[in-house]
Enzyme design. Structure first.
Site, PDB file in Angstrom:
ATOM      1  N   GLN A  99     -12.795  -9.546   1.972  1.00  0.00           N
ATOM      2  CA  GLN A  99     -11.895  -8.421   2.236  1.00  0.00           C
ATOM      3  C   GLN A  99     -12.652  -7.372   3.048  1.00  0.00           C
ATOM      4  O   GLN A  99     -12.094  -6.353   3.412  1.00  0.00           O
ATOM      5  CB  GLN A  99     -11.426  -7.802   0.914  1.00  0.00           C
ATOM      6  CG  GLN A  99     -10.664  -8.788   0.042  1.00  0.00           C
ATOM      7  CD  GLN A  99     -10.527  -8.269  -1.385  1.00  0.00           C
ATOM      8  OE1 GLN A  99      -9.613  -7.518  -1.707  1.00  0.00           O
ATOM      9  NE2 GLN A  99     -11.434  -8.663  -2.251  1.00  0.00           N
ATOM     10  N   HIS A 117      -9.015  -8.888   5.927  1.00  0.00           N
ATOM     11  CA  HIS A 117      -8.623  -7.549   6.372  1.00  0.00           C
ATOM     12  C   HIS A 117      -9.118  -7.215   7.780  1.00  0.00           C
ATOM     13  O   HIS A 117      -9.213  -6.048   8.146  1.00  0.00           O
ATOM     14  CB  HIS A 117      -9.121  -6.495   5.378  1.00  0.00           C
ATOM     15  CG  HIS A 117      -8.456  -6.589   4.029  1.00  0.00           C
ATOM     16  ND1 HIS A 117      -8.939  -5.960   2.906  1.00  0.00           N
ATOM     17  CD2 HIS A 117      -7.339  -7.249   3.638  1.00  0.00           C
ATOM     18  CE1 HIS A 117      -8.133  -6.238   1.879  1.00  0.00           C
ATOM     19  NE2 HIS A 117      -7.168  -7.028   2.296  1.00  0.00           N
ATOM     20  N   GLY A 185     -17.876  -8.307  -6.186  1.00  0.00           N
ATOM     21  CA  GLY A 185     -17.734  -7.018  -5.513  1.00  0.00           C
ATOM     22  C   GLY A 185     -16.315  -6.628  -5.198  1.00  0.00           C
ATOM     23  O   GLY A 185     -16.064  -5.844  -4.290  1.00  0.00           O
ATOM     24  N   ASN A 211     -19.589  -8.378 -11.079  1.00  0.00           N
ATOM     25  CA  ASN A 211     -19.170  -6.997 -10.832  1.00  0.00           C
ATOM     26  C   ASN A 211     -19.777  -6.132 -11.939  1.00  0.00           C
ATOM     27  O   ASN A 211     -19.657  -6.488 -13.104  1.00  0.00           O
ATOM     28  CB  ASN A 211     -17.622  -6.922 -10.879  1.00  0.00           C
ATOM     29  CG  ASN A 211     -17.073  -5.614 -10.321  1.00  0.00           C
ATOM     30  OD1 ASN A 211     -17.620  -4.540 -10.579  1.00  0.00           O
ATOM     31  ND2 ASN A 211     -15.997  -5.708  -9.576  1.00  0.00           N
ATOM     32  N   GLU A 213     -18.694  -3.568 -13.123  1.00  0.00           N
ATOM     33  CA  GLU A 213     -17.614  -3.049 -13.975  1.00  0.00           C
ATOM     34  C   GLU A 213     -16.608  -4.143 -14.300  1.00  0.00           C
ATOM     35  O   GLU A 213     -16.369  -5.022 -13.492  1.00  0.00           O
ATOM     36  CB  GLU A 213     -16.882  -1.915 -13.247  1.00  0.00           C
ATOM     37  CG  GLU A 213     -17.693  -0.643 -13.213  1.00  0.00           C
ATOM     38  CD  GLU A 213     -17.053   0.416 -12.334  1.00  0.00           C
ATOM     39  OE1 GLU A 213     -15.812   0.406 -12.182  1.00  0.00           O
ATOM     40  OE2 GLU A 213     -17.803   1.229 -11.781  1.00  0.00           O
TER      41      GLU A 213
HETATM   42  P1  NAD Z   1     -12.559  -3.056  -4.002  1.00  0.00           P
HETATM   43  O1  NAD Z   1     -11.177  -2.871  -4.490  1.00  0.00           O
HETATM   44  O2  NAD Z   1     -12.943  -4.381  -3.489  1.00  0.00           O
HETATM   45  O3  NAD Z   1     -13.547  -2.534  -5.190  1.00  0.00           O
HETATM   46  C1  NAD Z   1     -14.955  -2.527  -5.153  1.00  0.00           C
HETATM   47  C2  NAD Z   1     -15.466  -3.222  -6.416  1.00  0.00           C
HETATM   48  O4  NAD Z   1     -16.852  -3.492  -6.248  1.00  0.00           O
HETATM   49  C3  NAD Z   1     -15.348  -2.416  -7.720  1.00  0.00           C
HETATM   50  O5  NAD Z   1     -14.748  -3.207  -8.709  1.00  0.00           O
HETATM   51  C4  NAD Z   1     -16.805  -2.118  -8.103  1.00  0.00           C
HETATM   52  O6  NAD Z   1     -17.013  -2.112  -9.515  1.00  0.00           O
HETATM   53  C5  NAD Z   1     -17.522  -3.276  -7.465  1.00  0.00           C
HETATM   54  N1  NAD Z   1     -18.938  -3.049  -7.131  1.00  0.00           N
HETATM   55  C6  NAD Z   1     -19.545  -1.879  -6.800  1.00  0.00           C
HETATM   56  N2  NAD Z   1     -20.856  -2.095  -6.533  1.00  0.00           N
HETATM   57  C7  NAD Z   1     -21.068  -3.432  -6.693  1.00  0.00           C
HETATM   58  C8  NAD Z   1     -22.211  -4.272  -6.549  1.00  0.00           C
HETATM   59  N3  NAD Z   1     -23.399  -3.795  -6.177  1.00  0.00           N
HETATM   60  N4  NAD Z   1     -22.067  -5.600  -6.808  1.00  0.00           N
HETATM   61  C9  NAD Z   1     -20.877  -6.118  -7.165  1.00  0.00           C
HETATM   62  N5  NAD Z   1     -19.753  -5.357  -7.317  1.00  0.00           N
HETATM   63  C10 NAD Z   1     -19.846  -4.039  -7.070  1.00  0.00           C
HETATM   64  O7  NAD Z   1     -12.932  -2.103  -2.827  1.00  0.00           O
HETATM   65  P2  NAD Z   1     -12.280  -0.739  -2.293  1.00  0.00           P
HETATM   66  O8  NAD Z   1     -13.420   0.137  -2.081  1.00  0.00           O
HETATM   67  O9  NAD Z   1     -11.158  -0.278  -3.138  1.00  0.00           O
HETATM   68  O10 NAD Z   1     -11.711  -1.196  -0.883  1.00  0.00           O
HETATM   69  C11 NAD Z   1     -10.490  -1.866  -0.705  1.00  0.00           C
HETATM   70  C12 NAD Z   1     -10.468  -2.480   0.718  1.00  0.00           C
HETATM   71  O11 NAD Z   1     -10.885  -1.540   1.720  1.00  0.00           O
HETATM   72  C13 NAD Z   1     -11.446  -3.593   0.940  1.00  0.00           C
HETATM   73  O12 NAD Z   1     -10.963  -4.777   0.442  1.00  0.00           O
HETATM   74  C14 NAD Z   1     -11.631  -3.569   2.472  1.00  0.00           C
HETATM   75  O13 NAD Z   1     -10.563  -4.136   3.148  1.00  0.00           O
HETATM   76  C15 NAD Z   1     -11.670  -2.128   2.751  1.00  0.00           C
HETATM   77  N6  NAD Z   1     -13.077  -1.649   2.785  1.00  0.00           N
HETATM   78  C16 NAD Z   1     -14.055  -2.435   3.363  1.00  0.00           C
HETATM   79  C17 NAD Z   1     -15.391  -2.025   3.356  1.00  0.00           C
HETATM   80  C18 NAD Z   1     -16.447  -2.928   3.987  1.00  0.00           C
HETATM   81  O14 NAD Z   1     -16.127  -3.710   4.869  1.00  0.00           O
HETATM   82  N7  NAD Z   1     -17.691  -2.866   3.510  1.00  0.00           N
HETATM   83  C19 NAD Z   1     -15.736  -0.807   2.751  1.00  0.00           C
HETATM   84  C20 NAD Z   1     -14.696  -0.004   2.199  1.00  0.00           C
HETATM   85  C21 NAD Z   1     -13.390  -0.465   2.194  1.00  0.00           C
END
Ligand code: NAD
Ligand code: ZN
Length: 241
Positions: A99, A117, A185, A211, A213
């Site tokens: 994602q 995405h 993640g 994860n 959490e």
């Molecule tokens: P999300 O819904 O995928 O949630 C993030 C999850 O990661 C949480 O459950 C958290 O507990 C977990 N997490 C945090 N640190 C972690 C680690 N070190 N190891 C494993 N798990 C961990 O993400 P969101 O922030 O709600 O974003 C939703 C959407 O927005 C994404 O699917 C994406 O499309 C976009 N987005 C992408 C990026 C990127 O490309 N890096 C960043 C921000 C948002």
């Protein structure tokens, strides 16, 4: 860290499928949307990552994406990204569904990647949909379409938009065919991506969640490890050595 059942399922796995979300890149210093709240000029991602926001104030949205692209270009893939590349090279079949839009899996060398995405380094015309690749250095001003003259938008999926053509149906096929499925993640609340581990479970796959959490899938999966993906995955691949 791992149960006997997990080790045996992984050792006999012939088809591993992995689903990653924003948390996977957190250890590279890229904030999740939730982690980002209010950090950039007091706007929340929900106010910027929408077609309506782009129509109202395209310069503002473009500026936010330029800020995020710079952050990503200054970051490196983490131990979790590299471990998945190693996993891909250790099993018969491997497919990664992400994602994330940050391109870090590809920079770590993973080959079979479906981006649900989109990708922040791609862009397309807001009106006619023509695809463009943005080169470096990044363009601070919004470019216009060489075909129809309208504005170019980031090549990502915004809130309220549908997923790229075939990306989900292909991912559903991968998930159903997996014998070992890793969910790492991701908060597993964004549909339809959150359905994929359920498809894998229903077909009898071993489903591992990583994860720090708990999520709503934690009690449904075969095993849930409440730790960071960059810590767990390098340990997981040692099972295959
Ligand atoms: P999300 O819904 O995928 O949630 C993030 C999850 O990661 C949480 O459950 C958290 O507990 C977990 N997490 C945090 N640190 C972690 C680690 N070190 N190891 C494993 N798990 C961990 O993400 P969101 O922030 O709600 O974003 C939703 C959407 O927005 C994404 O699917 C994406 O499309 C976009 N987005 C992408 C990026 C990127 O490309 N890096 C960043 C921000 C948002
Ligand atoms: Zn156009």
């Amino acid at each position: 860290m791992f149960s006997k059942e997990l080790k045996s399922a992984l050792r006999s796995a012939k088809n591993i499928v992995c689903l990653t979300g924003a948390g996977f890149s957190a250890e590279s210093g890229i904030p999740t949307f939730r982690g980002e709240k209010g950090l950039w000029k007091n706007y929340s991602p929900e106010e910027l990552a929408t077609p309506q926001a782009f129509l109202q104030n395209p310069e503002l949205v473009w500026e936010w994406y330029t800020f995020r692209k710079k952050l990503i270009l200054g970051a490196e893939p983490n131990a979790g990204h590299f471990a998945l590349t190693e996993l891909e090279n250790s099993v018969e079949k491997f497919h990664l569904i992400t994602q994330n839009v940050d391109n870090l899996h590809q920079r770590a060398g993973t080959q079979n990647v479906t981006e649900l995405h989109g990708n922040i380094f791609k862009c397309r015309c807001f009106r006619c949909g023509k695809d463009f690749e943005e080169g470096l250095p990044l363009q601070e001003e919004i470019p216009s379409c060489t075909f129809c003259g309208d504005l170019i938008r980031p090549g990502v999926v915004w809130f309220g938009e549908s997923l790229p053509f075939n990306a989900f149906s292909d991912s559903a096929i991968f998930a159903r065919s997996a014998d070992f499925f890793i969910l790492a993640g991701t908060s597993a609340v964004v549909y339809p991506a959150a359905e994929l581990p359920i498809y894998a479970l229903n077909e009898g796959a071993f489903v591992l969640e990583i994860n720090p959490e708990r999520t709503r899938l934690s009690t449904l999966v075969s095993e849930s490890i409440l730790e960071k993906s960059g810590t767990v995955l390098p340990e997981l691949i040692k099972i295959l050595k």
